[in-house]
Design an enzyme around this catalytic site. Structure first.
Site, mmCIF file in Angstrom:
data_model
loop_
_atom_site.group_PDB
_atom_site.id
_atom_site.type_symbol
_atom_site.label_atom_id
_atom_site.label_comp_id
_atom_site.label_asym_id
_atom_site.label_seq_id
_atom_site.Cartn_x
_atom_site.Cartn_y
_atom_site.Cartn_z
ATOM 1 N N GLU B 29 0.841 -1.194 0.000
ATOM 2 C CA GLU B 29 0.000 0.000 0.000
ATOM 3 C C GLU B 29 0.880 1.250 0.000
ATOM 4 O OE1 GLU B 29 -2.281 -0.979 3.471
ATOM 5 O OE2 GLU B 29 -3.188 -2.689 2.454
ATOM 6 N N GLU B 60 -4.980 -6.243 2.943
ATOM 7 C CA GLU B 60 -3.801 -6.979 3.423
ATOM 8 C C GLU B 60 -3.930 -8.474 3.169
ATOM 9 O OE1 GLU B 60 -5.322 -4.600 5.154
ATOM 10 O OE2 GLU B 60 -3.789 -3.043 5.299
ATOM 11 N N GLN B 82 2.157 -1.874 6.159
ATOM 12 C CA GLN B 82 2.585 -0.569 6.669
ATOM 13 C C GLN B 82 2.953 -0.547 8.156
ATOM 14 O OE1 GLN B 82 -0.371 2.325 5.428
ATOM 15 N NE2 GLN B 82 0.810 2.619 3.560
ATOM 16 N N HIS B 129 0.024 0.532 15.810
ATOM 17 C CA HIS B 129 1.186 1.043 15.093
ATOM 18 C C HIS B 129 2.449 0.912 15.939
ATOM 19 C CE1 HIS B 129 -2.256 2.923 13.162
ATOM 20 N NE2 HIS B 129 -1.516 3.329 12.169
#
Lengths: 339, 326
Positions: B29, B60, B82, B129
């Site tokens: 991506e 994904e 990511q 994240h």
């Protein structure tokens, strides 16, 4: 697919708003705009951690949808969620303080920009994984159906998320079991940095992506709050009459980057400028209000000042409210005995 | 010889691999026009074209399965996810297909793909994240889990991962993407996989770590040296298959061991290393093995993050306890 005939919005005649609706929509959209501008500033000042995705440009979408909602309807969305929370009448102070990670935030400073919830306001988050909120939104609708409570789940996602597999698993179940869910695709043209044309097959008609499941869909001008509200009202009627899910593709645009770090290599400054100048949802509402003499320029300035005050107070609260105590690291992992 | 940071070294290795092997396809991506979320793939699309540097839809599970298909046809897909927290939709493809293709087909098909993802905390990001769930992948037979912790190792290990005939989960410690610069020769030479790296030799205690915790662990060794303690520091680098030889020979020498990782404690990979030492190295040990880890909580938001991450102080405390034990 005659029964599930999907259609584009007819753009020749826009629906009209009452004076009260015009003013309410203007107020709500401007509140979101000013809130987001302030959030952007606080981010720039290093006050906000945990990323931040601004809704500037897309205000008409959630505002118009909310105007068609009834008490008890639920809302769930992705990480570009501040506008949705404000539209659900959540407290700007609690939202801003969550952005700054303070104990007075909606998630006690432990959720951040993407993770806020309010059961009282029927807002089910704020979710960080692209598309992952969509089956959850279908689940909210499933609960409505079991409970026969007449409520509808409004499940927002972006056009980028519209390529995730679990969206289609949700479409299938929602259609199969006739769940009262409106799937709102907020098509702002870019999945992070990838234009919809480069990432989606038949990108010009995402509203049609439920057609194989028999889910009707339509496209609406997501920059015009009146068109959004009308499309949403139509979808709510469909869901409440027991016909199952409905898809609305809202054609919208975000002025800012995907998040606060965005190389902006994927579009031109001119493109953004042109959208702001020609399609801004708030400027359009303002022009109508002035033209139809619903309010004067001075009235609107006073509205803006009142909103700015609320936003400033939220920002002040968000910067002075205490940080969470380190002991909060250990809370809300499991239910503790005695809770 | 260019002086580069870890992120630039990743970019160098990708460039070199694409230059030397036209089966290498980079996909993910925003890896193309945007050059990747952390810009690890910057410049690749200009150089190698949009056919080989492919911006994918946000899907994904789909793009991971697609990579398995490419790899089964002898391409060398290098897939970027990511953030570590975005891998989970793809877990089915990684475990049920990528890791087992060789075994399930009795070697008729293999899966030479690399799944790159930044991992770990310390950049003020939200939970999905920031996390370190490397142990989940280390638990899966058929996968290699490789974690570089310096620009040189990033370059050499990524080339090795791409050359490797089996699937590699290549986790990049994003907190140290820009921490250290090194002269990295762009010679296309891979470093050995399945080997630990001794970063510093010592005789009194072995400190074992990987990823971004290298920084605090090496600082701990410096601090211990001021107290006259000679600490050996091992960067595990390849978690699976684990190079127990290097670990055992170090602990035979020092008799004491502290394992440092940022991931939550329970089920963390430190437990596996400690168990191996207990099973096969017990008689070398002069003290119990200690772990310094993240806590068994969800990795918190930025205001609490520094309380979560293993600190220099916590490492030193553990090391001193181990040193003072008998």
């Amino acid at each position: 697919m005659a029964k599930a005939a999907s259609k584009r919005a007819v753009k020749t005649k826009q629906p009209t708003f009452t004076k009260e609706q015009e003013l309410k929509a203007y107020y709500n959209m401007l509140m979101i705009r000013r809130f987001e501008e302030k959030a952007g500033q606080l981010y720039g000042m290093g006050q906000i951690g945990g990323f931040c995705h601004l809704y500037i440009g897309q205000e008409a979408v959630v505002t118009g949808v909310q105007m068609a909602m009834q008490d008890g309807d639920q809302m769930i969305t992705s990480y570009r969620d501040h506008g949705h929370m404000l539209a659900c009448d959540m407290d700007p102070k609690g939202v801003m303080a969550e952005l700054t990670g303070r104990s007075g935030g909606y998630s006690k400073g432990k959720g951040g920009s993407m993770h806020m919830f309010s059961r009282e306001k029927n807002f089910y988050g704020g979710h960080g994984i692209v598309g992952a909120q969509v089956p959850i939104g279908a689940g909210l609708a499933f609960a409505n159906k079991y409970q026969e409570n007449g409520a509808v789940s409004v499940t927002f996602f972006g056009e980028g998320a519209a390529n995730q597999g679990q969206v289609y698993e949700s479409f299938n179940m929602a259609a199969l079991w006739k769940l009262p869910v409106i799937f709102v695709i907020e098509n702002n043209g870019y999945a992070m940095g990838t234009a919809v044309k480069r990432s989606a097959a038949k990108s010009e008609e995402l509203y049609n992506r439920g057609s194989v499941y028999g889910i009707p869909g339509m496209q609406a001008d997501g920059m015009d709050v009146r068109a959004v509200k009308e499309a949403a009202a139509n979808a709510f009627d469909h869901c409440r009459s027991g016909k199952g899910p409905f898809i609305i593709e809202m054609m919208t645009y975000r002025y800012r980057g995907h998040s606060m770090s965005d190389p902006a290599k994927y579009r031109s400054k001119e493109e953004v400028k042109k959208m702001r100048q020609e399609h801004d949802p708030i400027e359009q509402a303002k022009a109508r209000i002035l033209e139809e003499k619903i309010a004067t320029e001075a009235d609107l300035k006073a509205t803006d000042a009142a909103i700015r005050k609320i936003v400033s107070e939220a920002a002040e609260f968000a910067q002075t409210n205490p940080e969470p105590d380190p002991s909060e690291l250990w809370t809300d992992i499991y239910l503790e005995a005695g809770e | 010889m260019p002086e580069v940071d870890l992120l630039q070294a990743v970019n160098m290795a990708l460039t070199k691999a694409m230059e030397t092997d036209d089966r290498v396809i980079v996909l993910g991506e925003d890896v193309g026009v945007d050059g990747g979320v952390f810009r690890a793939t910057n410049g690749l699309i200009e150089r190698f074209g949009a056919e080989r540097v492919r911006d994918t839809p946000l899907s994904e599970a789909g793009i991971t399965g697609l990579s398995v298909g490419l790899a089964a046809q002898d391409f060398r897909p290098v897939l970027e996810i990511q953030f570590m927290g975005f891998i989970y939709p793809a877990i089915d493809q990684i475990i049920n297909h990528a890791s087992r293709l060789r075994n399930r087909t009795r070697g008729r098909l293999t899966c030479p793909m690399v799944l790159r993802a930044p991992f770990g905390g310390g950049i003020h990001a939200p939970e999905h994240h920031s996390e370190s769930t490397e142990a989940m992948f280390a638990h899966i037979p058929g996968l290699r889990v490789v974690i570089p912790s310096s620009p040189k190792r990033a370059y050499g290990l990524l080339l090795a991962a791409i050359e490797n005939p089996d699937p590699v989960v290549f986790l990049e410690p994003k907190r140290i993407y820009h921490v250290q610069k090194e002269n990295v020769e762009d010679d296309g030479k891979a470093l050995p996989l399945d080997r630990c790296f001794v970063l510093r030799e010592g005789s009194d205690i072995t400190l074992i770590t990987w990823g971004a915790m290298i920084v605090e662990t090496l600082a701990g060794a410096d601090q211990l040296a001021e107290d006259g303690v000679s600490a050996e520091v091992i960067d595990v680098a390849t978690l699976t298959p684990l190079d127990t030889d290097t670990i055992f020979s170090s602990v035979e020498k020092t008799g004491r061991c502290v394992i440092v990782h940022e991931a939550a404690r329970t089920g963390g990979f430190g437990g596996e290393i400690a168990a191996r030492l207990a099973e096969d190295g017990l008689l070398s040990l002069l003290a119990p093995v200690k772990r310094v880890t993240g806590y068994d909580t969800v990795i918190p938001m930025p205001r609490l993050e520094h309380h979560y991450m293993p600190s220099l102080d916590r490492i030193l405390t553990a090391a001193r306890e181990v040193l003072e034990y008998s």
